[in-house]
Design a protein around this motif. Structure first.
Motif, short mmCIF file in Angstrom:
data_model
loop_
_atom_site.label_atom_id
_atom_site.label_comp_id
_atom_site.label_asym_id
_atom_site.label_seq_id
_atom_site.Cartn_x
_atom_site.Cartn_y
_atom_site.Cartn_z
N ASP A 305 0.85 -1.17 -0.04
CA ASP A 305 0.30 0.06 -0.21
C ASP A 305 0.42 1.38 0.32
OD1 ASP A 305 -2.57 -1.46 0.41
OD2 ASP A 305 -2.35 -1.24 2.16
N ILE A 306 1.41 1.31 1.03
CA ILE A 306 3.19 2.51 1.27
C ILE A 306 3.54 2.99 -0.46
CG2 ILE A 306 5.03 3.33 1.91
CD1 ILE A 306 3.81 1.94 4.63
N ASP A 307 4.52 2.26 -1.00
CA ASP A 307 4.97 1.77 -1.90
C ASP A 307 4.08 2.27 -3.34
OD1 ASP A 307 7.28 0.84 -0.85
OD2 ASP A 307 6.45 -2.01 -1.38
N LYS A 308 2.90 1.87 -3.64
CA LYS A 308 1.93 2.07 -4.65
C LYS A 308 1.51 3.08 -3.78
CE LYS A 308 -3.20 1.43 -6.54
NZ LYS A 308 -4.19 0.40 -5.77
N PHE A 309 0.98 4.01 -3.26
CA PHE A 309 1.11 5.74 -2.47
C PHE A 309 2.05 6.40 -3.44
CE2 PHE A 309 1.18 9.06 0.74
CZ PHE A 309 -0.23 9.86 -0.04
N ASP A 316 9.80 11.81 -3.20
CA ASP A 316 11.16 10.98 -3.50
C ASP A 316 11.49 10.73 -2.17
OD1 ASP A 316 14.02 11.72 -3.87
OD2 ASP A 316 14.23 13.82 -3.17
N LYS A 317 12.05 9.78 -2.38
CA LYS A 317 12.60 8.36 -0.93
C LYS A 317 14.06 8.69 -0.83
CE LYS A 317 10.55 6.72 0.77
NZ LYS A 317 9.19 7.46 1.89
N SER A 318 14.62 9.03 -1.51
CA SER A 318 15.64 9.88 -1.32
C SER A 318 15.92 10.25 0.54
CB SER A 318 16.61 11.31 -1.95
OG SER A 318 15.46 12.13 -1.66
N LEU A 319 14.26 10.73 0.37
CA LEU A 319 14.91 10.75 1.91
C LEU A 319 13.61 10.45 2.48
CD1 LEU A 319 15.32 15.06 1.94
CD2 LEU A 319 16.92 13.28 2.98
N PRO A 320 13.48 9.40 3.97
CA PRO A 320 12.78 8.93 4.03
C PRO A 320 11.43 10.02 4.51
CG PRO A 320 14.74 8.40 5.38
CD PRO A 320 15.02 9.48 4.94
N ILE A 321 11.32 10.95 5.04
CA ILE A 321 10.66 11.56 5.75
C ILE A 321 9.24 12.25 4.38
CG2 ILE A 321 11.59 13.98 5.06
CD1 ILE A 321 10.50 15.26 7.75
N ASN A 322 10.02 11.96 3.23
CA ASN A 322 8.87 11.97 1.92
C ASN A 322 8.27 10.95 2.19
OD1 ASN A 322 9.88 14.85 1.04
ND2 ASN A 322 12.06 13.79 0.58
N GLY A 323 6.64 11.22 1.81
CA GLY A 323 5.93 10.36 1.34
C GLY A 323 5.50 9.04 2.79
N ARG A 324 4.89 8.59 2.45
CA ARG A 324 4.61 7.49 3.62
C ARG A 324 4.92 6.30 3.90
NH1 ARG A 324 -1.57 5.72 1.99
NH2 ARG A 324 -0.98 4.69 4.82
N ASN A 325 5.57 6.11 5.60
CA ASN A 325 6.86 5.24 5.34
C ASN A 325 6.46 4.68 6.93
OD1 ASN A 325 9.41 6.10 3.82
ND2 ASN A 325 8.78 7.77 4.61
#
Length: 415
Positions: A305-309, A316-325
């Motif tokens: 679910d997180i990868d799809k979102f 930008d997943k170069s920083l963990p704070i971006n998107g859902r984690n």
């Protein structure tokens, strides 16, 4: 003059001799009546006690057993000599009007008091009998009986006063009205207890057998007796605390009856997590946590679910704070929920929750809220300890730390 003086002396001596003889006969008659009454009382007691004792053993009900235990036969037997005295003494007192007047009032007073005592013993027998019945063993029978006995005592005392002093009821009531303020002041606790007892009974606030906690009086245990003035609580350390009945409606207390009648006993406890140990987790940590069987399916679904979102939003997943984690604390909370739901001692039909509380200077409180199936105190404590032993030991698998204050130089040097 000498003749008249001599005649007067003879008459006076004869009169005195006659009075002396009359009093002597009266004394003998009264002694005989007293001895006869004593023997009749002794025989009546033996017969009634023996008869009721044999009958009580042969009957199926236990009420007559309690009547024997509360000495109802003995008190009933006292009526026989009183009846004998009541009928015999007036004949012996013929010609002694004053003493007959005194006796009549005295025997009536004794009869009223004895009747009251018989009623009291009957009520005590009824109380003991009802306490054995399942439908009444949790009811404050003592309070009911005490209320009735107070009313009966008031009537009895009023009747005795009217008899002894030949007083009209209107005069007596007006006198009571004049001194009512003093009476209320003297019997304040009794009146308050009377009112409280009625409210406790009508509103079903407390029953015998309820587990109550009253911090003000240091009471924490089962109610074993409720009467007009006091409530007796047998604490769990086997001590007894006496609480004024009025305090049950004037002060705050906790009644655990609702818990005992429900499907479980609540656990509400938290652990403190160090805020600095909370972090986002990456793919490596997720793969490691998938080895925990209770989390495998959850992590696979959440990861998809997180990868799809993130792909949909172009994070930008170069920083963990971006998107859902995922965070280690969030996964840990999910693990606690899954573990509790599968624990055999937890009632799954009642609320189960693992939640955040307001962070404090000591860390992040993670509260576990649930209900154990077994409501017995010792078993409840064992289940709670077993669950928290596991939770505390599991914290390290999620790279989290439990907060605790430094307790030695070694702890401080490691800071």
């Amino acid at each position: 003059m000498d003749f008249f003086h001599w005649a007067y002396k003879i008459f006076r001596n004869l009169h005195f001799s006659r009075m002396t003889a009359n009093y002597g006969n009266l004394a003998v008659n009264l002694v005989l009546i007293a001895v006869a009454a004593f023997l009749i009382d002794l025989i009546a007691r033996r017969i009634l006690v023996l008869t009721m004792g044999v009958a009580a053993k042969r009957t199926k009900t236990s009420f007559d057993d309690f009547m024997v235990a509360n000495k109802v036969p003995q008190y009933l037997a006292h009526l026989v000599p009183i009846i004998v005295i009541y009928n015999a003494v007036p004949k012996a007192l013929e010609g002694f009007t004053y003493w007959d007047y005194i006796f009549d009032k005295s025997i009536t007073t004794v009869g009223i008091l004895l009747g009251l005592w018989i009623v009291r013993s009957m009520f005590h027998s009824l109380r003991d009998y009802l306490k054995e019945q399942p439908d009444y063993n949790d009811k404050p029978i003592d309070s009911y009986i005490q209320v009735v006995m107070i009313v009966l005592w008031i009537f009895a005392i009023t009747t005795i006063i009217l008899i002894l002093f030949n007083t009209k009821i209107t005069v007596l009531l007006s006198t009571f009205g004049a001194i009512s303020a003093i009476v209320i002041l003297i019997f304040k606790d009794t009146i308050l207890g009377f009112v409280a007892s009625i409210q406790v009974t009508v509103n079903d606030i407390v029953r015998i057998g309820d587990w109550i906690t009253i911090e003000k009086f240091g009471a924490d245990g089962d109610v074993i007796e409720i009467n007009l003035a006091t409530v007796k609580v047998r604490n769990f350390d086997m001590t007894t605390t006496t609480v004024p009945t009025y305090s049950l409606i004037s002060d705050s207390f906790k009644n655990w009856r609702g818990m005992q009648n429900s499907g479980g006993r609540r656990i509400k406890r938290h652990i403190l997590i160090k805020a600095s140990s909370v972090k986002f987790i990456g793919d490596t940590e997720i793969e490691e946590l998938k080895k925990i069987q209770l989390l495998t399916l959850y992590l696979e679904q959440r990861e998809a679910d997180i990868d799809k979102f993130n792909r949909h939003t172009g994070a930008d997943k170069s920083l963990p704070i971006n998107g859902r984690n995922l965070t280690n604390l969030g996964v840990f909370r999910k693990y606690i929920n899954s573990y509790i739901e599968r624990h055999p001692g937890v009632n799954n039909e009642m609320s189960i929750m693992c939640r955040h509380l307001q962070p404090t200077e000591k860390g992040i409180p993670i509260e576990i809220y649930m209900f154990t199936k077994d409501k017995r105190w010792i078993n409840h404590e064992f289940i709670m300890a077993d669950i928290f032993d596991h939770i505390i030991a599991s914290v390290g698998y999620f790279d989290l730390e439990i907060f605790e204050l430094p307790s030695s130089g070694k702890d401080i040097s490691g800071l």
